[in-house]
Scaffold this motif. Structure first.
Motif, PDB file in Angstrom:
ATOM      1  N   LEU A  87     -23.457  17.906 106.033  1.00  0.00           N
ATOM      2  CA  LEU A  87     -22.201  18.497 105.543  1.00  0.00           C
ATOM      3  C   LEU A  87     -22.055  18.352 104.300  1.00  0.00           C
ATOM      4  O   LEU A  87     -22.540  17.472 103.422  1.00  0.00           O
ATOM      5  N   TYR A  88     -21.057  19.026 103.481  1.00  0.00           N
ATOM      6  CA  TYR A  88     -20.669  18.817 102.096  1.00  0.00           C
ATOM      7  C   TYR A  88     -19.332  18.761 102.169  1.00  0.00           C
ATOM      8  O   TYR A  88     -18.310  19.272 102.653  1.00  0.00           O
ATOM      9  N   LEU A  89     -18.492  18.107 101.222  1.00  0.00           N
ATOM     10  CA  LEU A  89     -17.169  17.784 100.819  1.00  0.00           C
ATOM     11  C   LEU A  89     -17.002  18.881  99.918  1.00  0.00           C
ATOM     12  O   LEU A  89     -17.598  19.137  98.906  1.00  0.00           O
ATOM     13  N   VAL A  90     -15.742  19.810 100.044  1.00  0.00           N
ATOM     14  CA  VAL A  90     -15.539  20.916  99.257  1.00  0.00           C
ATOM     15  C   VAL A  90     -14.804  20.472  98.082  1.00  0.00           C
ATOM     16  O   VAL A  90     -14.035  19.297  98.007  1.00  0.00           O
ATOM     17  N   GLY A  91     -14.882  21.338  97.035  1.00  0.00           N
ATOM     18  CA  GLY A  91     -14.094  21.029  95.744  1.00  0.00           C
ATOM     19  C   GLY A  91     -12.888  21.765  95.650  1.00  0.00           C
ATOM     20  O   GLY A  91     -12.156  21.648  94.757  1.00  0.00           O
ATOM     21  N   THR A  92     -12.635  22.732  96.592  1.00  0.00           N
ATOM     22  CA  THR A  92     -11.281  23.597  96.776  1.00  0.00           C
ATOM     23  C   THR A  92     -11.185  23.977  98.143  1.00  0.00           C
ATOM     24  O   THR A  92     -12.452  24.281  98.851  1.00  0.00           O
ATOM     25  N   SER A  93     -10.090  24.051  98.650  1.00  0.00           N
ATOM     26  CA  SER A  93      -9.906  24.664 100.043  1.00  0.00           C
ATOM     27  C   SER A  93     -10.286  26.243 100.188  1.00  0.00           C
ATOM     28  O   SER A  93     -10.139  26.761 101.180  1.00  0.00           O
ATOM     29  N   GLU A  94     -10.540  26.777  98.947  1.00  0.00           N
ATOM     30  CA  GLU A  94     -11.065  28.190  99.033  1.00  0.00           C
ATOM     31  C   GLU A  94     -12.248  28.323 100.004  1.00  0.00           C
ATOM     32  O   GLU A  94     -12.240  29.189 100.684  1.00  0.00           O
TER      33      GLU A  94
ATOM     34  N   THR B 171     -15.023  40.816 112.183  1.00  0.00           N
ATOM     35  CA  THR B 171     -14.905  42.265 111.665  1.00  0.00           C
ATOM     36  C   THR B 171     -13.440  42.552 111.469  1.00  0.00           C
ATOM     37  O   THR B 171     -12.808  42.532 113.035  1.00  0.00           O
ATOM     38  N   LEU B 172     -12.979  42.597 110.461  1.00  0.00           N
ATOM     39  CA  LEU B 172     -11.263  42.645 110.558  1.00  0.00           C
ATOM     40  C   LEU B 172     -11.037  44.141 110.452  1.00  0.00           C
ATOM     41  O   LEU B 172     -11.645  45.103 110.328  1.00  0.00           O
ATOM     42  N   ASP B 173      -9.804  44.135 110.917  1.00  0.00           N
ATOM     43  CA  ASP B 173      -9.222  45.517 110.826  1.00  0.00           C
ATOM     44  C   ASP B 173      -8.141  45.825 109.607  1.00  0.00           C
ATOM     45  O   ASP B 173      -7.444  44.879 109.285  1.00  0.00           O
ATOM     46  N   PRO B 174      -8.370  46.840 109.166  1.00  0.00           N
ATOM     47  CA  PRO B 174      -7.382  46.994 107.879  1.00  0.00           C
ATOM     48  C   PRO B 174      -5.783  46.710 108.117  1.00  0.00           C
ATOM     49  O   PRO B 174      -5.156  46.234 107.181  1.00  0.00           O
ATOM     50  N   ALA B 175      -5.228  46.981 109.245  1.00  0.00           N
ATOM     51  CA  ALA B 175      -4.043  46.599 109.578  1.00  0.00           C
ATOM     52  C   ALA B 175      -3.739  45.093 109.384  1.00  0.00           C
ATOM     53  O   ALA B 175      -2.355  44.819 109.505  1.00  0.00           O
ATOM     54  N   GLN B 176      -5.048  44.347 109.641  1.00  0.00           N
ATOM     55  CA  GLN B 176      -4.610  42.851 109.406  1.00  0.00           C
ATOM     56  C   GLN B 176      -4.527  42.497 107.897  1.00  0.00           C
ATOM     57  O   GLN B 176      -3.846  41.383 107.835  1.00  0.00           O
ATOM     58  N   LEU B 177      -4.737  43.439 107.151  1.00  0.00           N
ATOM     59  CA  LEU B 177      -4.760  43.070 105.607  1.00  0.00           C
ATOM     60  C   LEU B 177      -3.608  43.278 104.923  1.00  0.00           C
ATOM     61  O   LEU B 177      -2.804  44.479 105.493  1.00  0.00           O
ATOM     62  N   PRO B 178      -2.951  42.705 104.111  1.00  0.00           N
ATOM     63  CA  PRO B 178      -3.693  41.583 103.333  1.00  0.00           C
ATOM     64  C   PRO B 178      -3.266  40.380 104.216  1.00  0.00           C
ATOM     65  O   PRO B 178      -2.252  40.174 104.639  1.00  0.00           O
ATOM     66  N   ILE B 179      -4.322  39.393 104.450  1.00  0.00           N
ATOM     67  CA  ILE B 179      -4.327  37.889 104.746  1.00  0.00           C
ATOM     68  C   ILE B 179      -3.887  37.149 103.510  1.00  0.00           C
ATOM     69  O   ILE B 179      -4.904  37.130 102.506  1.00  0.00           O
ATOM     70  N   ARG B 180      -2.979  36.428 103.600  1.00  0.00           N
ATOM     71  CA  ARG B 180      -2.563  35.576 102.400  1.00  0.00           C
ATOM     72  C   ARG B 180      -2.243  34.142 103.076  1.00  0.00           C
ATOM     73  O   ARG B 180      -1.484  33.619 103.709  1.00  0.00           O
ATOM     74  N   TYR B 181      -3.233  33.061 102.423  1.00  0.00           N
ATOM     75  CA  TYR B 181      -3.597  31.951 103.054  1.00  0.00           C
ATOM     76  C   TYR B 181      -3.000  30.847 101.711  1.00  0.00           C
ATOM     77  O   TYR B 181      -3.364  31.322 100.555  1.00  0.00           O
ATOM     78  N   ALA B 182      -2.464  29.820 102.043  1.00  0.00           N
ATOM     79  CA  ALA B 182      -2.251  28.741 101.224  1.00  0.00           C
ATOM     80  C   ALA B 182      -2.905  27.616 101.771  1.00  0.00           C
ATOM     81  O   ALA B 182      -2.401  26.786 102.687  1.00  0.00           O
TER      82      ALA B 182
ATOM     83  N   LYS C  67      -5.020  19.507  96.133  1.00  0.00           N
ATOM     84  CA  LYS C  67      -4.953  20.840  95.396  1.00  0.00           C
ATOM     85  C   LYS C  67      -4.320  21.788  96.826  1.00  0.00           C
ATOM     86  O   LYS C  67      -4.513  21.522  97.936  1.00  0.00           O
ATOM     87  N   VAL C  68      -3.549  22.604  96.297  1.00  0.00           N
ATOM     88  CA  VAL C  68      -2.986  23.800  97.009  1.00  0.00           C
ATOM     89  C   VAL C  68      -3.432  24.878  96.371  1.00  0.00           C
ATOM     90  O   VAL C  68      -3.292  25.448  95.259  1.00  0.00           O
ATOM     91  N   GLU C  69      -4.213  25.643  97.259  1.00  0.00           N
ATOM     92  CA  GLU C  69      -5.206  26.741  96.931  1.00  0.00           C
ATOM     93  C   GLU C  69      -4.682  28.151  97.660  1.00  0.00           C
ATOM     94  O   GLU C  69      -4.484  28.043  98.848  1.00  0.00           O
TER      95      GLU C  69
END
Length: 428
Positions: free
Chosen positions: A222-229, A240-251, A279-281
């Motif tokens: 495993l690796y520790l992340v440098g960003t929650s990205e 496999t996403l559906d266009p209706a799901q987008l945009p998905i916006r995470y923080a 960090k908040v990404e």
């Protein structure tokens, strides 16, 4: 990751991206590996087809023809067994080179080598002119007993620190202010894993070129992340996403870890460059449309600027040059906050946020697909932007709002998150 068909038909464009982004990749070696891969694979498929054909012919063959077919079948089987490892080897070479192919910078990205070639877009706010000699963040935080500098370095090594008392509360306050701002703007808050498999680091483009910057937990692979990205994008790997799901916006809110392997001896004083930070990404998935992606990009940038406005920190926005944008980025804006204590007390703008568009680079690598309206499969675009990163953001926050007596007047927006305290007083 670019489509190999695109690379074959746009070699000059890809070659320019390799040069301008300063990527260590031999494009001719990639094209040669691609040619060899296709040739060997075609031969393997042809011999497999003949093997299957012989297998179907033997039961129907006459006594006279059957021995010949059996012998040919044995020979073809041997050929297949010899070709399979050859295909695997050339595929491995091809895949390794493909992971190093950079995305194509957008036309507005200036060509350059380093941060001195970034192009300033605008300045917001005016750096304060002090009527006294201002202290830097190290002096202020020591005066307020916000940090334990020496203790952690005894047991955790260089660039380690421990926020204490008001320092810890201030980090929590700034983080919560950023989170609330993003929730108001429609983002979904996620607290993701910070330990991930190699696949997630490769999928988001941080490996293989950034391997030396990551902390590895070898016993568990495993690796520790440098960003929650990294985990936020990877939430949808193999989906496999559906266009209706987008945009998905995470923080994403997470601790982050970076070895700073390339920064030996640089910024060793204070909290500007540390191994562990909070960090908040922001991460966005949108439809593969440049106009839509551009709109999302500037909304992300606006979110970061709104947070800086609440913190009453002067800043500037610059578009990063080709030498300063990463392997997968097609466009990046850097937001640099004014830090009065930098540059030997002369003050300087220094990066606190970066906003990036990556096209379908991460989606291809992470196998995140999109079911298009016509039934075909495409790839969504991804974008990301820092909302806040601490303790770095504490540097301009403290230095810009200090008073002659060493006290710090908090921005009005931050006061509710500090339990109504308006002024931080030095600790006796």
């Amino acid at each position: 990751m670019l489509d190999i068909a695109f690379i074959r038909h746009n070699t000059d464009l890809v070659r320019a991206a390799i040069t301008n982004k300063r990527v260590d990749l031999d494009l001719d070696a990639l094209l040669a590996a691609d040619k060899e891969r296709r040739e060997v694979l075609a031969k393997l498929e042809q011999r497999r087809a003949r093997k299957n054909e012989i297998a179907s012919l033997i039961p129907k063959a006459s006594k006279e023809d059957r021995p010949r077919l059996i012998e040919e079948g044995k020979a073809v089987k041997l050929e297949v067994e010899q070709l399979e490892p050859a295909v695997a080897q050339v595929q491995k070479t091809f895949d390794g080179l493909m992971l190093r192919v950079p995305s194509i910078p957008r036309p507005e990205v200036p060509i350059g080598v380093g941060e001195e070639d970034n192009v300033e877009i605008r300045k917001v706010g005016t750096p304060r002119e002090f009527a006294f000699k201002p202290k830097d963040h190290v002096e202020l935080m020591t005066l307020h007993k916000m940090v334990n500098w020496d203790g952690p370095r005894k047991f955790a090594g260089g660039r380690s620190y421990a926020l204490t008392g008001t320092g810890a509360l201030l980090e929590l306050a700034v983080t919560r202010l950023a989170v609330d701002t993003l929730v108001e703007r429609g983002l979904t808050i996620v607290v993701p894993p910070v330990m991930v498999k190699e696949r997630a680091m490769v999928g988001t483009g941080f490996f293989p070129l950034g391997t030396e910057e990551a902390y590895a937990i070898t016993a568990d692979e495993l690796y520790l992340v440098g960003t929650s990205e990294v985990p936020l994008v990877s939430l949808h790997c193999d989906d496999t996403l559906d266009p209706a799901q987008l945009p998905i916006r995470y923080a994403g809110i997470s601790n982050c870890f970076r070895r700073e392997a390339g920064a030996y001896g640089k910024d060793t004083k204070g909290l500007y460059r540390v191994h562990q930070f909070t960090k908040v990404e922001q991460v966005i998935f949108c439809v593969p449309d440049e106009e839509v992606a551009e709109k999302e990009h500037y909304q992300l940038l606006g979110n970061a600027e709104a947070i800086l406005a609440k913190l009453e920190i002067p800043y500037r926005v610059a578009i990063a040059c080709t030498g300063e944008i990463g392997l997968g980025q097609t466009r990046k804006h850097e937001v640099e906050s004014w830090m009065p204590g930098r540059n030997d007390g002369k003050g300087a703008y220094n990066e606190t946020h970066s906003c990036s568009t990556l096209g379908d680079f991460q989606a291809r690598r992470s196998n995140i697909r999109l079911r298009m309206p016509d039934g075909s499969l495409g790839y969504p675009y991804t974008l990301n932007n820092t909302a806040i990163a601490s303790p770095r953001i504490l540097i301009p926050l403290l230095e810009n709002h200090q008073n002659a007596d060493g006290s710090i007047t908090l921005p009005k927006a931050l006061v509710p998150y500090m339990n109504g305290v308006e002024v931080l007083r030095p600790k006796v």
